[in-house]
Design an enzyme around this catalytic site. Structure first.
Site, PDB file in Angstrom:
ATOM      1  N   ARG A  19       0.713  -1.217   0.121  1.00 27.32           N
ATOM      2  CA  ARG A  19       0.195   0.029  -0.107  1.00 27.32           C
ATOM      3  C   ARG A  19       0.732   1.299  -0.047  1.00 27.32           C
ATOM      4  NH1 ARG A  19       2.503   1.700   3.764  1.00 27.32           N
ATOM      5  NH2 ARG A  19       0.961   3.428   3.877  1.00 27.32           N
ATOM      6  N   ASP A  41      -1.916  10.892  -1.742  1.00 30.22           N
ATOM      7  CA  ASP A  41      -2.222   9.838  -2.969  1.00 30.22           C
ATOM      8  C   ASP A  41      -2.460  10.270  -4.037  1.00 30.22           C
ATOM      9  OD1 ASP A  41      -2.942   8.554  -0.106  1.00 30.22           O
ATOM     10  OD2 ASP A  41      -2.549   7.069  -1.556  1.00 30.22           O
TER      11      ASP A  41
END
Ligand code: MRU
Length: 363
Positions: free
Chosen positions: A53, A242
């Site tokens: 991740r 992100d």
């Protein structure tokens, strides 16, 4: 970075030259285990189940996933199918689409029998590029730490949210790169680590990384940051992202926005560290346009922890029968961001600031 003196990266090509190794991040910090990915399904699962991740690492793993898919079937239809499959794994981090677009563009024009070596070579190159980008983010972020260190006695207190560390990238991390470089340069730093509910990437991963590197740190509950800022115990914030818009809005792990609000109220500089593949040049309004991943409510109702007997257990922490919601990211408007620390330097969080550093992309 090193674990017990041995250098590791969170993703690598195995010695056989085709399988892909990862550190299983769902097992940290309670167990250090690696996994071997041999096909597209396993690569897609590793991303969606968060065995890997963090935006840059998701992109790099997806690039290797394309190579594994080509090994299974290097046809044109499978190139498209593998792209679509991997793109669906997680919606918010734009590095995923960036890496998949890059791979498809390079593989589509070449003959199927040349696609596997080309895919592996490009995926390995994406990893090396990310390592260098993050090193440079650290060089620029280190200047910011130095400026504060020059004006105070004692350690520079840095607050970070989630894990934007080396485990979330191919090495160094983004938000942690300046911290590691400051520590290695002998500048005293201390890190306030938000635990980052619901999945506790701060308490599980950032704390584990910092401990392995010997960086002084303290884990705090997510709600403690504002209080510490009011008391003058935070000198600056470094977070990752992100997806950052062309205008400087920053989408990051849920809770980042509240930290930025508290930082502004208390005059604490709030910097976001990002590699340029995290900039989505097609998006101008982060709140309206960035898809926010909604994850399983079980991540909120349950927590994983180490029991007294050494077993890793799941415990329910919400009243039975109550439902839970789990938006995984939020958007911090550019006006709350002091600066964007990139591989090319620190930009103002504005369209002009980003275009100044990346004129070829902004155009
Ligand atoms: O849900 P995750 O753990 O993938 O979220 C990670 C983050 O929000 C990070 O801060 C972000 O990806 C930047 S990583 C350098």
């Amino acid at each position: 970075m090193k674990i017990n003196g041995k250098p590791w990266r969170p993703v690598w090509l195995e010695n056989d030259g085709w399988a892909v190794g990862i550190i299983d991040q769902t097992r940290l910090p309670f167990a250090f285990e690696t996994l071997r990915l041999e096909n597209l399904d396993q690569a897609a699962h590793a991303i969606s189940a968060m065995q890997v991740r963090g935006a840059p690492l998701i992109g790099a793993t997806a690039a290797f996933g394309m190579a594994l898919a080509m090994r299974q079937n290097a046809s044109d239809p499978n190139l498209g199918a593998a792209y679509d499959r991997l793109l669906r794994t997680r919606p918010t981090a734009i590095n995923l689409k960036w890496a998949l677009d890059d791979m498809r563009q390079r593989l589509a024009p070449i003959a199927p029998n040349e696609r596997v070596p080309a895919a592996n070579a490009r995926a390995a190159q994406i990893v090396e590029e990310d390592v260098e980008i993050n090193r440079m983010i650290g060089v620029h972020g280190l200047d910011l730490i130095r400026q504060i260190a020059a004006k105070k006695d004692g350690p520079v207190n840095i607050l970070t949210h989630c894990n934007a560390g080396w485990l979330a990238t191919c090495d160094w991390g983004t938000a942690t790169s300046p911290i590691y470089q400051a520590h290695d340069a002998g500048i005293p730093v201390h890190v306030w680590v938000d635990e980052t509910r619901p999945r506790n990437q701060g308490g599980h991963l950032t704390a584990w990384e910092l401990m392995n590197h010997g960086v002084p740190h303290t884990v705090i509950v997510d709600n403690a940051g504002g209080h510490l800022m009011q008391r003058g115990e935070v000198d600056l914030c470094f977070t990752g992202t992100d997806r950052t818009t062309a205008t400087g809005d920053v989408c990051n792990k849920i809770g980042t926005y509240l930290k930025a609000l508290a930082a502004q109220d208390n005059g604490v500089p709030f910097y976001v560290c990002l590699p340029s593949p995290t900039i989505d040049w097609t998006v101008r309004d982060g709140i309206a346009e960035i898809p926010i991943e909604e994850r399983n409510a079980a991540e909120v109702t349950n927590v994983a922890g180490l029991a007294e007997n050494g077993a890793v257990v799941q415990a329910r922490v919400v009243s039975p029968g109550s439902s839970a919601a789990n938006p995984a990211f939020d958007v911090t408007p550019a006006r709350l961001v002091t600066g964007l620390v990139t591989e090319r330097g620190v930009a103002e969080a504005t369209a002009e600031g980003l275009a100044g550093l990346f004129p070829e992309k902004a155009a």
